[in-house]
Design a protein around this motif. Structure first.
Motif, PDB file in Angstrom:
ATOM      1  N   LYS A 268       1.039  -1.215   0.045  1.00  0.00           N
ATOM      2  CA  LYS A 268       0.120   0.151  -0.066  1.00  0.00           C
ATOM      3  C   LYS A 268       1.002   1.451  -0.015  1.00  0.00           C
ATOM      4  CE  LYS A 268      -3.754   2.212   2.387  1.00  0.00           C
ATOM      5  NZ  LYS A 268      -4.395   2.747   1.444  1.00  0.00           N
ATOM      6  N   ASP A 269       0.642   2.388  -0.981  1.00  0.00           N
ATOM      7  CA  ASP A 269       1.216   3.514  -0.918  1.00  0.00           C
ATOM      8  C   ASP A 269       2.728   3.364  -0.978  1.00  0.00           C
ATOM      9  OD1 ASP A 269      -1.271   4.713  -0.694  1.00  0.00           O
ATOM     10  OD2 ASP A 269      -0.985   4.904   1.545  1.00  0.00           O
ATOM     11  N   ALA A 270       3.031   2.531  -1.874  1.00  0.00           N
ATOM     12  CA  ALA A 270       4.509   2.074  -2.003  1.00  0.00           C
ATOM     13  C   ALA A 270       5.126   3.371  -3.165  1.00  0.00           C
ATOM     14  CB  ALA A 270       4.883   0.828  -2.464  1.00  0.00           C
ATOM     15  N   MET A 271       4.323   3.591  -3.976  1.00  0.00           N
ATOM     16  CA  MET A 271       4.842   4.501  -4.789  1.00  0.00           C
ATOM     17  C   MET A 271       4.221   6.297  -4.607  1.00  0.00           C
ATOM     18  SD  MET A 271       6.173   2.019  -6.285  1.00  0.00           S
ATOM     19  CE  MET A 271       7.003   2.744  -7.762  1.00  0.00           C
ATOM     20  N   TRP A 272       4.921   7.022  -5.038  1.00  0.00           N
ATOM     21  CA  TRP A 272       4.591   8.480  -5.100  1.00  0.00           C
ATOM     22  C   TRP A 272       5.070   9.266  -6.266  1.00  0.00           C
ATOM     23  CZ3 TRP A 272       7.451  11.022  -0.467  1.00  0.00           C
ATOM     24  CH2 TRP A 272       8.786  11.350  -0.846  1.00  0.00           C
ATOM     25  N   THR A 274       4.185  13.718  -8.196  1.00  0.00           N
ATOM     26  CA  THR A 274       3.400  14.857  -7.935  1.00  0.00           C
ATOM     27  C   THR A 274       2.665  15.053  -9.318  1.00  0.00           C
ATOM     28  OG1 THR A 274       5.200  15.905  -9.071  1.00  0.00           O
ATOM     29  CG2 THR A 274       5.163  15.715  -6.679  1.00  0.00           C
ATOM     30  N   GLN A 275       1.443  16.022  -9.068  1.00  0.00           N
ATOM     31  CA  GLN A 275       0.930  16.573 -10.213  1.00  0.00           C
ATOM     32  C   GLN A 275       1.451  17.637 -10.545  1.00  0.00           C
ATOM     33  OE1 GLN A 275      -1.704  15.140 -11.622  1.00  0.00           O
ATOM     34  NE2 GLN A 275      -2.711  13.644 -10.462  1.00  0.00           N
ATOM     35  N   GLY A 276       2.092  17.816 -11.716  1.00  0.00           N
ATOM     36  CA  GLY A 276       2.698  18.989 -12.110  1.00  0.00           C
ATOM     37  C   GLY A 276       4.116  19.172 -11.289  1.00  0.00           C
ATOM     38  N   GLU A 277       4.792  20.005 -11.807  1.00  0.00           N
ATOM     39  CA  GLU A 277       6.232  20.241 -11.076  1.00  0.00           C
ATOM     40  C   GLU A 277       6.242  20.638  -9.771  1.00  0.00           C
ATOM     41  OE1 GLU A 277       8.572  23.120 -13.210  1.00  0.00           O
ATOM     42  OE2 GLU A 277       8.445  21.888 -15.296  1.00  0.00           O
ATOM     43  N   SER A 278       5.162  21.496  -9.449  1.00  0.00           N
ATOM     44  CA  SER A 278       5.003  21.877  -7.896  1.00  0.00           C
ATOM     45  C   SER A 278       3.413  21.341  -7.516  1.00  0.00           C
ATOM     46  CB  SER A 278       5.272  23.303  -7.781  1.00  0.00           C
ATOM     47  OG  SER A 278       4.003  23.872  -8.621  1.00  0.00           O
ATOM     48  N   GLY A 279       2.897  20.428  -7.802  1.00  0.00           N
ATOM     49  CA  GLY A 279       1.640  20.100  -7.440  1.00  0.00           C
ATOM     50  C   GLY A 279       1.772  19.102  -6.124  1.00  0.00           C
ATOM     51  N   PRO A 280       0.561  18.706  -5.526  1.00  0.00           N
ATOM     52  CA  PRO A 280       0.363  17.954  -4.516  1.00  0.00           C
ATOM     53  C   PRO A 280       1.012  16.507  -4.554  1.00  0.00           C
ATOM     54  CG  PRO A 280      -1.768  18.110  -5.294  1.00  0.00           C
ATOM     55  CD  PRO A 280      -0.773  19.112  -6.065  1.00  0.00           C
ATOM     56  N   VAL A 281       1.399  15.843  -3.665  1.00  0.00           N
ATOM     57  CA  VAL A 281       2.123  14.448  -3.762  1.00  0.00           C
ATOM     58  C   VAL A 281       1.129  13.477  -3.727  1.00  0.00           C
ATOM     59  CG1 VAL A 281       3.495  12.667  -2.437  1.00  0.00           C
ATOM     60  CG2 VAL A 281       4.160  15.131  -2.606  1.00  0.00           C
ATOM     61  N   GLN A 282       0.859  12.712  -4.713  1.00  0.00           N
ATOM     62  CA  GLN A 282       0.009  11.537  -4.796  1.00  0.00           C
ATOM     63  C   GLN A 282       0.729  10.315  -4.635  1.00  0.00           C
ATOM     64  OE1 GLN A 282      -3.348  12.474  -6.119  1.00  0.00           O
ATOM     65  NE2 GLN A 282      -2.666  14.381  -5.426  1.00  0.00           N
ATOM     66  N   TYR A 283      -0.320   9.145  -4.143  1.00  0.00           N
ATOM     67  CA  TYR A 283       0.238   7.931  -3.780  1.00  0.00           C
ATOM     68  C   TYR A 283      -0.435   6.962  -4.601  1.00  0.00           C
ATOM     69  CZ  TYR A 283       2.785  10.089   0.200  1.00  0.00           C
ATOM     70  OH  TYR A 283       3.482  10.961   0.839  1.00  0.00           O
ATOM     71  N   ASP A 284       0.330   5.770  -4.965  1.00  0.00           N
ATOM     72  CA  ASP A 284      -0.226   4.639  -5.647  1.00  0.00           C
ATOM     73  C   ASP A 284       0.323   3.489  -4.933  1.00  0.00           C
ATOM     74  OD1 ASP A 284      -1.787   5.184  -7.758  1.00  0.00           O
ATOM     75  OD2 ASP A 284       0.185   5.426  -9.038  1.00  0.00           O
ATOM     76  N   ASP A 285      -0.458   2.666  -4.935  1.00  0.00           N
ATOM     77  CA  ASP A 285      -0.033   1.126  -4.633  1.00  0.00           C
ATOM     78  C   ASP A 285       0.688   0.584  -5.484  1.00  0.00           C
ATOM     79  OD1 ASP A 285      -1.746   1.663  -2.387  1.00  0.00           O
ATOM     80  OD2 ASP A 285      -3.343   0.445  -3.077  1.00  0.00           O
ATOM     81  N   LEU A 286       1.501  -0.395  -4.978  1.00  0.00           N
ATOM     82  CA  LEU A 286       2.467  -1.263  -5.545  1.00  0.00           C
ATOM     83  C   LEU A 286       1.733  -2.625  -5.880  1.00  0.00           C
ATOM     84  CD1 LEU A 286       4.930  -2.242  -7.291  1.00  0.00           C
ATOM     85  CD2 LEU A 286       5.876  -2.503  -4.888  1.00  0.00           C
TER      86      LEU A 286
END
Length: 448
Positions: A268-272, A274-286
């Motif tokens: 869970k949430d192993a990957m991260w 950003t949306q754009g160069e300075s956007g918020p950090v998003q997470y993806d499961d592996l």
């Protein structure tokens, strides 16, 4: 670390000495002894055993565009290196207690750090709960899920090297595929299973990637969640050993094996990203899935001919547009600014990514007396094909070669040619294949 190595060497020499002295007491017909094995009881069911492996690569590589060695341009490189040097010490201490250790080093080359120390690949203890059906262990271990060659037996690889994309987190959140895990393994009828829960290593200490999020997915530098993984094999013919985690590449006609396998890996949430160069950090499961088939069949018991074949399909989600360019024992260490390709330096190519990948290999073993007292030959072909989300073109790597089995896998020479694709951005956001490069390798392997 030096103290640990010295202690291991002392123990090694002591037991080898005792084993050798025991072998001298045997009758002539029992000599030579083919194993470094020390019995702990009369019938030998409790024991300690030692093995050794050394793989040397002599290689010529067409480097990726713009590659450099210490800042000097290098279009083609000749090099010699130690691909693997390993010592295993393991044994059945009691009827229920098993231990396994493996130490050594990988990828020692002319551009690497000198006088590198040995390190532990594996160090585990295991308890047999129900004979054959259930054993539980823990430690630094290669009892991994996903697919057959997520944990390859490196001394019996059919082609020059294992399909390394199956070692999904290699040296990012593990140590050369080994993880800190608690695992269960066993056999129930035709089913051979392994399942594990691992604590991934932190990204902060890897050299594979940076520790800051980018617009495409990377492994997150936040404290990692547990990782769950497993692999099931349905073994329809001869049963394979599950003493250690490492799966054989070719039995050289000694077994009849037909396995269907399926595996998974989830964190869970192993990957991260950003949306754009300075956007918020998003997470993806592996989330990774794999299906494979392994076939090893003697064709003529009298002459010793045999066929080996393996195929796999992976459906991999590493998060948004994840790609890892991997170059085994890379012969270069830099790129001229502005002159490189998407692949990066040396022999790297996009081996791992988010998308789908298929792999195939097959080999034919000639008669055992083909070369009289010099063993026999085993030609092979292998290929990885992938559709990675981030690339506009498919990725195709293929290789072919021949094993000269002087004394089975204990002494062999392998000649291998690999063709890999080179990718680059033809315009903003579009990455196409632009070229192909080759690598010719002669490997000399000795093992006991």
């Amino acid at each position: 670390m030096k103290g640990i190595v010295k202690l291991i060497v002392v123990i090694y020499v002591s037991i080898v000495g005792q084993t050798f002295s025991q072998s001298l007491k045997k009758k002539d017909k029992d000599i030579p002894n083919s194993e470094l094995k020390f019995k702990l009881n009369e019938n030998g069911s409790n024991y300690v055993k030692f093995t050794f492996l050394n793989q040397v690569w002599i290689r010529s590589t067409q480097n990726n565009p713009g590659s450099t060695v210490d800042g000097y341009s290098e279009e083609q490189t000749f090099d010699i290196g130690l691909r693997r040097t390993r010592l295993q010490v393991y044994g059945q201490l009691t009827d229920r207690v098993f231990f396994y250790t493996q130490f050594g080093t990988n990828n020692l080359s002319y551009v690497g750090t000198r006088k590198q120390g040995l390190f532990f690949h594996d160090a585990l203890g295991e308890l047999k709960v129900v004979k054959d059906h259930l054993s539980i262990g823990t430690g630094l271990t290669g009892w991994n899920g996903l697919s057959r060659y997520s944990s390859p037996s490196v001394g019996s690889i059919l082609s020059l090297d294992a399909p390394l994309y199956q070692q999904a987190t290699n040296d990012v959140t593990d140590q050369f595929l080994r993880k800190y895990s608690i695992y269960a393994k066993g056999k129930i009828g035709i089913l051979d299973y392994r399942v594990a829960v691992s604590k991934p290593m932190t990204v902060e200490n890897t050299a594979v990637q940076g520790s800051e999020p980018m617009e495409y997915a990377l492994f997150s530098a936040r404290p990692p969640n547990p990782q769950f993984h497993g692999y099931l094999m349905f073994q329809f013919l001869d049963k394979e050993s599950n003493l250690t985690p490492y799966n054989t590449g070719s039995y050289l006609g000694k077994k009849r094996v037909f396995n269907l396998g399926a595996g998974f890996l989830y964190q869970k949430d192993a990957m991260w990203f950003t949306q754009g160069e300075s956007g918020p950090v998003q997470y993806d499961d592996l989330g990774l899935l794999a299906f494979d088939v392994f076939y090893d069949q003697p064709l003529n018991q009298k002459t010793g001919t045999a066929l080996t074949a393996y195929a796999s399909l992976h459906v991999d989600n590493y998060g948004k547009d994840y790609i890892r360019n991997l170059g085994v024992m890379n012969p270069t260490n830099g790129v001229v600014p502005g002159q490189g390709s998407f692949n990066g330096a040396g022999n790297a190519f996009p081996m791992i990514g988010t998308g789908k990948a298929a792999y195939f290999q097959t080999g034919y073993l000639f008669p055992k007396n083909l070369l009289k007292g010099w063993g026999t030959l085993q030609p092979f072909i292998a290929s990885q094909f992938a559709n990675w989300d981030r690339l506009n073109d498919s990725m195709l790597m293929y290789e072919y070669g021949i094993n000269w089995l002087i004394n089975g896998n204990a002494t062999k020479m392998s000649l291998n040619y690999q063709s890999r694709p080179v990718f680059d951005s033809v315009q903003e956001g579009i990455i196409n294949q632009t070229d192909r490069k080759g690598m010719l390798v002669l490997q000399f392997q000795v093992a006991i």
